[in-house]
Motif scaffolding. Structure first.
Motif, PDB file in Angstrom:
ATOM      1  N   ALA A  94       0.832  -1.208   0.000  1.00 48.59           N
ATOM      2  CA  ALA A  94       0.000   0.000   0.000  1.00 48.59           C
ATOM      3  C   ALA A  94       0.864   1.255   0.000  1.00 48.59           C
ATOM      4  CB  ALA A  94      -0.932   0.000   1.209  1.00 48.59           C
ATOM      5  N   LEU A  95       1.907   1.254   0.807  1.00 48.99           N
ATOM      6  CA  LEU A  95       2.802   2.407   0.889  1.00 48.99           C
ATOM      7  C   LEU A  95       3.618   2.615  -0.384  1.00 48.99           C
ATOM      8  CD1 LEU A  95       4.040   1.891   4.538  1.00 48.99           C
ATOM      9  CD2 LEU A  95       2.836   3.916   3.714  1.00 48.99           C
ATOM     10  N   ALA A  96       3.898   1.538  -1.101  1.00 49.52           N
ATOM     11  CA  ALA A  96       4.769   1.625  -2.277  1.00 49.52           C
ATOM     12  C   ALA A  96       4.247   2.607  -3.310  1.00 49.52           C
ATOM     13  CB  ALA A  96       4.939   0.239  -2.901  1.00 49.52           C
ATOM     14  N   ALA A  97       2.927   2.750  -3.397  1.00 50.43           N
ATOM     15  CA  ALA A  97       2.334   3.636  -4.404  1.00 50.43           C
ATOM     16  C   ALA A  97       2.154   5.061  -3.901  1.00 50.43           C
ATOM     17  CB  ALA A  97       0.989   3.077  -4.849  1.00 50.43           C
ATOM     18  N   ALA A  98       2.459   5.310  -2.618  1.00 52.11           N
ATOM     19  CA  ALA A  98       2.131   6.596  -1.999  1.00 52.11           C
ATOM     20  C   ALA A  98       3.356   7.497  -1.855  1.00 52.11           C
ATOM     21  CB  ALA A  98       1.499   6.364  -0.632  1.00 52.11           C
ATOM     22  N   GLN A  99       3.097   8.803  -1.815  1.00 56.17           N
ATOM     23  CA  GLN A  99       4.140   9.780  -1.507  1.00 56.17           C
ATOM     24  C   GLN A  99       4.077  10.210  -0.046  1.00 56.17           C
ATOM     25  OE1 GLN A  99       3.883  13.494  -3.653  1.00 56.17           O
ATOM     26  NE2 GLN A  99       5.823  14.256  -2.888  1.00 56.17           N
ATOM     27  N   LEU A 100       2.866  10.174   0.519  1.00 59.80           N
ATOM     28  CA  LEU A 100       2.655  10.713   1.861  1.00 59.80           C
ATOM     29  C   LEU A 100       1.791   9.762   2.678  1.00 59.80           C
ATOM     30  CD1 LEU A 100       2.841  13.221   3.812  1.00 59.80           C
ATOM     31  CD2 LEU A 100       0.730  14.031   2.726  1.00 59.80           C
ATOM     32  N   TYR A 101       2.168   9.576   3.941  1.00 59.92           N
ATOM     33  CA  TYR A 101       1.336   8.840   4.899  1.00 59.92           C
ATOM     34  C   TYR A 101       0.975   9.795   6.027  1.00 59.92           C
ATOM     35  CZ  TYR A 101      -0.070   5.840   8.756  1.00 59.92           C
ATOM     36  OH  TYR A 101      -0.758   5.283   9.810  1.00 59.92           O
ATOM     37  N   VAL A 102      -0.306   9.886   6.345  1.00 63.13           N
ATOM     38  CA  VAL A 102      -0.774  10.812   7.376  1.00 63.13           C
ATOM     39  C   VAL A 102      -1.342  10.037   8.553  1.00 63.13           C
ATOM     40  CG1 VAL A 102      -2.257  12.768   7.914  1.00 63.13           C
ATOM     41  CG2 VAL A 102      -1.351  12.499   5.589  1.00 63.13           C
ATOM     42  N   GLN A 103      -0.835  10.362   9.748  1.00 64.58           N
ATOM     43  CA  GLN A 103      -1.381   9.835  10.990  1.00 64.58           C
ATOM     44  C   GLN A 103      -2.113  10.992  11.658  1.00 64.58           C
ATOM     45  OE1 GLN A 103      -0.504   6.411  11.980  1.00 64.58           O
ATOM     46  NE2 GLN A 103      -2.363   6.764  13.163  1.00 64.58           N
ATOM     47  N   PRO A 104      -3.443  11.016  11.542  1.00 62.99           N
ATOM     48  CA  PRO A 104      -4.188  12.182  12.040  1.00 62.99           C
ATOM     49  C   PRO A 104      -4.292  12.209  13.554  1.00 62.99           C
ATOM     50  CG  PRO A 104      -5.497  10.829  10.511  1.00 62.99           C
ATOM     51  CD  PRO A 104      -4.325  10.029  10.945  1.00 62.99           C
ATOM     52  N   GLY A 105      -4.981  13.235  14.054  1.00 65.83           N
ATOM     53  CA  GLY A 105      -5.233  13.354  15.479  1.00 65.83           C
ATOM     54  C   GLY A 105      -6.470  12.581  15.877  1.00 65.83           C
ATOM     55  N   GLY A 106      -6.894  12.828  17.100  1.00 66.64           N
ATOM     56  CA  GLY A 106      -8.151  12.255  17.547  1.00 66.64           C
ATOM     57  C   GLY A 106      -8.063  11.124  18.536  1.00 66.64           C
ATOM     58  N   GLY A 107      -6.893  10.596  18.782  1.00 63.70           N
ATOM     59  CA  GLY A 107      -6.779   9.470  19.701  1.00 63.70           C
ATOM     60  C   GLY A 107      -6.743   9.906  21.150  1.00 63.70           C
ATOM     61  N   ALA A 108      -6.967   8.950  22.023  1.00 66.18           N
ATOM     62  CA  ALA A 108      -6.912   9.225  23.464  1.00 66.18           C
ATOM     63  C   ALA A 108      -6.046   8.218  24.213  1.00 66.18           C
ATOM     64  CB  ALA A 108      -8.320   9.220  24.048  1.00 66.18           C
ATOM     65  N   ASP A 109      -5.713   7.118  23.556  1.00 61.56           N
ATOM     66  CA  ASP A 109      -4.987   6.037  24.232  1.00 61.56           C
ATOM     67  C   ASP A 109      -3.852   5.580  23.314  1.00 61.56           C
ATOM     68  OD1 ASP A 109      -4.069   3.724  25.432  1.00 61.56           O
ATOM     69  OD2 ASP A 109      -6.070   2.993  25.952  1.00 61.56           O
ATOM     70  N   LEU A 110      -2.653   6.081  23.591  1.00 60.36           N
ATOM     71  CA  LEU A 110      -1.503   5.753  22.745  1.00 60.36           C
ATOM     72  C   LEU A 110      -1.237   4.255  22.726  1.00 60.36           C
ATOM     73  CD1 LEU A 110       1.130   8.550  23.497  1.00 60.36           C
ATOM     74  CD2 LEU A 110       0.225   7.947  21.251  1.00 60.36           C
ATOM     75  N   ALA A 111      -1.264   3.643  23.884  1.00 59.97           N
ATOM     76  CA  ALA A 111      -0.953   2.210  23.951  1.00 59.97           C
ATOM     77  C   ALA A 111      -1.955   1.393  23.139  1.00 59.97           C
ATOM     78  CB  ALA A 111      -0.934   1.749  25.406  1.00 59.97           C
ATOM     79  N   ARG A 112      -3.232   1.761  23.223  1.00 66.77           N
ATOM     80  CA  ARG A 112      -4.266   1.026  22.484  1.00 66.77           C
ATOM     81  C   ARG A 112      -4.067   1.187  20.973  1.00 66.77           C
ATOM     82  NH1 ARG A 112      -6.751  -1.115  19.439  1.00 66.77           N
ATOM     83  NH2 ARG A 112      -8.971  -1.638  19.319  1.00 66.77           N
ATOM     84  N   THR A 113      -3.818   2.398  20.511  1.00 65.29           N
ATOM     85  CA  THR A 113      -3.613   2.632  19.077  1.00 65.29           C
ATOM     86  C   THR A 113      -2.340   1.963  18.595  1.00 65.29           C
ATOM     87  OG1 THR A 113      -4.772   4.743  19.236  1.00 65.29           O
ATOM     88  CG2 THR A 113      -3.423   4.398  17.281  1.00 65.29           C
ATOM     89  N   TRP A 114      -1.317   1.988  19.437  1.00 62.18           N
ATOM     90  CA  TRP A 114      -0.050   1.378  19.037  1.00 62.18           C
ATOM     91  C   TRP A 114      -0.198  -0.123  18.822  1.00 62.18           C
ATOM     92  CZ3 TRP A 114       3.859   2.654  16.503  1.00 62.18           C
ATOM     93  CH2 TRP A 114       5.040   1.889  16.520  1.00 62.18           C
ATOM     94  N   ARG A 115      -1.093  -0.760  19.560  1.00 58.96           N
ATOM     95  CA  ARG A 115      -1.323  -2.189  19.336  1.00 58.96           C
ATOM     96  C   ARG A 115      -1.847  -2.447  17.921  1.00 58.96           C
ATOM     97  NH1 ARG A 115      -3.174  -2.120  24.793  1.00 58.96           N
ATOM     98  NH2 ARG A 115      -5.386  -2.101  24.166  1.00 58.96           N
TER      99      ARG A 115
END
Length: 272
Positions: A94-115
């Motif tokens: 998926a990344l191979a075709a892209a120029q940019l990857y965006v990780q937006p805001g909005g989360g509240a639990d870093l550990a949960r999202t990191w999983r």
């Protein structure tokens, strides 16, 4: 014997066929060239691809706001959502075709999202190292840091709200004043990070908070780049209206576009 009543003998007929053949070939060649050029022009005209994470822990408006911003940019992007629940996992292909990857805001639990993200961490790092660009906004800025995070920065992150000298005492939505490349500006903010850079770090600080902490940073990572922002440059009028906030500068997106251009390497920035 040739038919003397005919006006065209065998040799003349052969010559006519040769003339016809050689007349067709250039036309066919021109047609093929035209098709090839048309295909090349179409590929050249197609906007670059940006992948926007839209998995769990993202707020309802965060990924769509970034996607809309990228599609309407002065140099627009094609946008595809990735992440759990989108039907498109965050993979090397998926990344191979892209120029940019965006990780937006909005989360509240870093550990949960990191999983949800950690299995993709190595492919994200490898892709950026090879020339890709990562844009992390607020929560995505935290995830550019370490433990847990992609560890993409020459330094780390910490919460600006409540830090020494901060004008923001808690995690409520507000508007913060920043110094953007020597000019006072205001940005939407909700418990975003500040960035603590290593001594001598190869990084450009685009903006600082009012206590001097780095608020928006762009740094190289291998052949690629990482852009991170604690405030939300992508916030549109609906965000301000929902929280009854007002931006003294008006709702503008020039800072967002400057950050995107710097992150993708399409605009040089002034080191500070």
């Amino acid at each position: 014997m040739p038919d003397r009543g005919s006006s065209v003998g065998p040799r003349a007929a052969v010559m006519d066929r040769r003339r016809l053949l050689f007349g067709i070939l250039p036309a066919a060649a021109l047609l093929a060239t035209g098709c090839a050029r048309s295909g090349a022009d179409e590929r050249k005209a197609r906007p670059p691809l940006a992948l926007v994470y839209n998995g769990p822990q993202g707020c309802t408006d965060c990924a769509p706001a970034v996607a809309d911003l990228l599609r309407r940019a002065p140099r627009p992007f094609e946008v595809t959502y990735v992440g759990p629940g989108t039907g498109k996992p965050l993979t090397a292909s998926a990344l191979a075709a892209a120029q940019l990857y965006v990780q937006p805001g909005g989360g509240a639990d870093l550990a949960r999202t990191w999983r949800d993200l950690r299995d993709s961490a190595d492919v994200v790092r490898d892709w950026i190292r090879a020339g890709g660009s990562y844009l992390g906004l607020c929560f995505g800025g935290y995830l550019a840091g370490r433990d847990p995070g992609f560890d993409l920065l020459p330094g780390d992150t910490y919460g600006y709200a409540g830090s020494p000298g901060s004008s923001v005492p808690d995690d409520r939505d507000t508007v913060v004043k920043v110094d953007w490349q020597g000019k006072p500006r205001h940005m939407y903010f909700q418990d975003g990070p500040a960035f603590l850079l290593d001594d001598g770090a190869d990084a450009t600080v685009l903006a600082t908070y009012d206590n001097g902490a780095a608020a928006v940073v762009v740094a190289p990572y291998g052949k690629g780049r990482v852009g991170v922002s604690g405030p939300h440059p992508e916030a549109d009028a609906s965000w301000y209206a929902a929280e009854e906030l007002r931006n003294p500068d008006g709702v503008r997106f020039d800072l967002a576009y400057e950050l995107i251009e710097a992150t993708t390497g399409r605009r040089r920035t002034r080191s500070r």
